[in-house]
Design a protein around this motif. Structure first.
Motif, short mmCIF file in Angstrom:
data_model
loop_
_atom_site.label_atom_id
_atom_site.label_comp_id
_atom_site.label_asym_id
_atom_site.label_seq_id
_atom_site.Cartn_x
_atom_site.Cartn_y
_atom_site.Cartn_z
N LEU A 9 0.86 -1.18 0.00
CA LEU A 9 0.00 0.00 0.00
C LEU A 9 0.90 1.23 0.00
O LEU A 9 1.57 1.53 0.99
CB LEU A 9 -0.91 -0.01 1.22
N LEU A 18 -2.76 0.61 -4.25
CA LEU A 18 -2.65 -0.77 -3.78
C LEU A 18 -2.05 -1.59 -4.91
O LEU A 18 -2.68 -1.80 -5.96
CB LEU A 18 -4.04 -1.31 -3.40
N ARG A 37 -9.12 -7.83 2.69
CA ARG A 37 -10.38 -7.42 3.34
C ARG A 37 -10.11 -6.46 4.50
O ARG A 37 -11.00 -5.72 4.90
CB ARG A 37 -11.14 -8.65 3.84
N VAL A 39 -7.87 -4.06 4.39
CA VAL A 39 -7.41 -2.75 3.89
C VAL A 39 -8.54 -1.74 4.05
O VAL A 39 -9.68 -1.98 3.64
CB VAL A 39 -6.97 -2.86 2.41
N GLU A 40 -8.19 -0.60 4.64
CA GLU A 40 -9.22 0.41 4.89
C GLU A 40 -9.36 1.31 3.67
O GLU A 40 -8.39 1.73 3.05
CB GLU A 40 -8.85 1.25 6.11
N ALA A 41 -10.61 1.59 3.31
CA ALA A 41 -10.89 2.52 2.21
C ALA A 41 -10.65 3.95 2.70
O ALA A 41 -10.66 4.22 3.91
CB ALA A 41 -12.32 2.32 1.75
N PRO A 42 -10.41 4.94 1.79
CA PRO A 42 -10.43 4.74 0.34
C PRO A 42 -9.03 4.48 -0.21
O PRO A 42 -8.03 4.82 0.42
CB PRO A 42 -10.98 6.06 -0.16
N VAL A 43 -9.01 3.85 -1.40
CA VAL A 43 -7.78 3.63 -2.15
C VAL A 43 -8.01 4.17 -3.55
O VAL A 43 -9.05 3.89 -4.17
CB VAL A 43 -7.40 2.13 -2.21
N THR A 65 -12.18 -6.07 -4.22
CA THR A 65 -11.33 -5.05 -3.57
C THR A 65 -11.63 -3.67 -4.14
O THR A 65 -11.70 -2.68 -3.40
CB THR A 65 -9.86 -5.41 -3.78
N ASP A 68 -14.89 -2.51 -2.63
CA ASP A 68 -14.82 -2.17 -1.21
C ASP A 68 -14.04 -0.88 -0.95
O ASP A 68 -14.35 -0.13 -0.01
CB ASP A 68 -14.16 -3.33 -0.43
N THR A 69 -12.99 -0.65 -1.75
CA THR A 69 -12.12 0.50 -1.49
C THR A 69 -12.35 1.68 -2.43
O THR A 69 -11.82 2.77 -2.20
CB THR A 69 -10.64 0.07 -1.61
N ALA A 71 -11.24 1.80 -5.50
CA ALA A 71 -10.05 1.97 -6.32
C ALA A 71 -10.37 1.79 -7.80
O ALA A 71 -11.32 1.09 -8.17
CB ALA A 71 -8.97 0.96 -5.89
#
Length: 370
Positions: A9, A18, A37, A39-43, A65, A68-69, A71
């Protein structure tokens, strides 16, 4: 050699990146999926430049992923891009719309209407099945050599001979029950001797053939439905039609003929065992000698009672065999249908037999055979 997948990251002015590396395959992606899972958003971006191999499961992990993020995908090769785009079209995260359930005052008429339509469709199907059977009987009667004698004898053995033990035991016990209950009621009026009349006429006219028909429906009717249904699922019936062999003539007619022939014989056998069971109990409870009980039956039971049972036998046999064969030939799609059709065959046969027995009772009373 497969490279274990990993990720880093990276923080930047335009947002976090990421970066995935290694092989994103079903055999390697398990541990990576659990770590992603967390990994904290945001990316901002999901970089696949270091990915050496990817399959559908790996593409699904990337797609999840990204969802969820938040990205965006960068540096993905053609294979990864196509897989992720294809999976993106199958969006299984949309909430399923809950079906609106009709109120009870509308559901009940709807179910009744569906049942009536199904009964009508079934009645039309049965009539068509009977018509096909009648058309198949004609050539067989004109050319008896076309009768499948081995199949007929085999089915007669299955329907009749193999059922002797269970039908005999059932009838013997029913005869005992009728004698015991009848004697207990008639004793109040000092008319125990008429227990002989009760047992003789009831077993010959009604219970002998009726209980046999119910037993054959549960034993042979269900077997017909299961056998033919399984043959439908395995496409044996279609294969027979392909080579020019008619399933009606080969599979169904022998079963129907065997049941029609054996049912009256089983009915008489059942009635005789029922009377023997009654005589057996009467010797101990009513102190009526065994042979005296049987000779008394010959005196008090009219001859037409025997004919009543003999007339009912072939009709009940035809109903049982038709129900089993028809339901078996209606099997479609999957093995669950076999169970449903087998149950339907037994229910339909028993219901129809009891209804016809009621009509027979009224008919024989009107003609003076009461």
């Amino acid at each position: 050699m497969t490279q274990a997948p990993d990720f880093t990251l990276n923080h930047g002015e335009n947002g976090d990146t990421l970066a995935l590396t290694g092989s994103l395959l079903v055999s390697t992606v398990g541990m990576l999926d659990r770590r992603l899972r967390a990994v904290e958003a945001p990316v901002a971006t999901l970089d696949l430049g270091g990915v050496t191999a990817i399959d559908t499961v790996g593409a699904w992990v990337c797609l999840r992923t990204m969802a969820d993020t938040g990205a965006k995908l960068v540096n993905a090769d053609d294979i990864a891009t196509r897989l992720i785009e294809a999976l993106g079209k199958v969006d299984d995260r949309k909430p399923v719309e809950e079906l609106k359930r009709l109120p009870v005052w509308l559901r009940v008429p709807q179910k009744i209407g569906e049942a009536v339509v199904e009964m009508g469709t079934g009645a039309v199907g049965v009539v068509g099945f009977v018509g096909e059977m009648v058309l198949s009987i004609g050539p067989v009667l004109l050319h008896p050599t076309r009768v499948r004698w081995r199949a007929l004898v085999h089915q007669m053995e299955l329907v009749g001979v193999n059922a002797l033990a269970i039908v005999g035991l059932m009838s013997f016990l029913v005869g005992i029950v009728i004698t015991q209950q009848g004697a207990a009621q008639l004793r109040q009026f000092g008319a125990e001797i008429y227990t002989v009349n009760l047992v003789g006429r009831l077993t010959l006219r009604e219970l002998g053939i009726l209980m046999t028909a119910i037993m054959v429906a549960g034993r042979s009717g269900s077997a017909f439905a299961a056998e033919l249904g399984t043959m439908k699922l395995t496409e044996e019936v279609d294969a027979m039609r392909t080579i020019g062999v008619g399933p009606m003539e080969v599979l169904i007619l022998p079963r129907i003929m065997a049941t029609v022939i054996m049912m009256p014989l089983l009915g008489i056998y059942s009635a005789v065992l029922g009377m023997i069971g009654g005589a057996f109990l009467a010797q101990f409870t009513l102190h009526i000698p065994f042979l005296t009980f049987l000779l008394r039956i010959r005196e008090v039971v009219p001859t037409y009672d025997i004919w009543v049972g003999l007339i009912k036998g072939p009709v009940f046999g035809l109903i049982v065999a038709l129900a089993g064969c028809y339901q078996g030939m209606q099997v479609r799609d999957n093995a669950e249908e076999v169970g449903k059709r087998t149950t339907a065959a037994v229910v339909l046969a028993i219901f129809t037999v009891i209804v016809l027995d009621a009509f027979f009772a009224v008919f024989f009373t009107e003609v003076g055979w009461a």
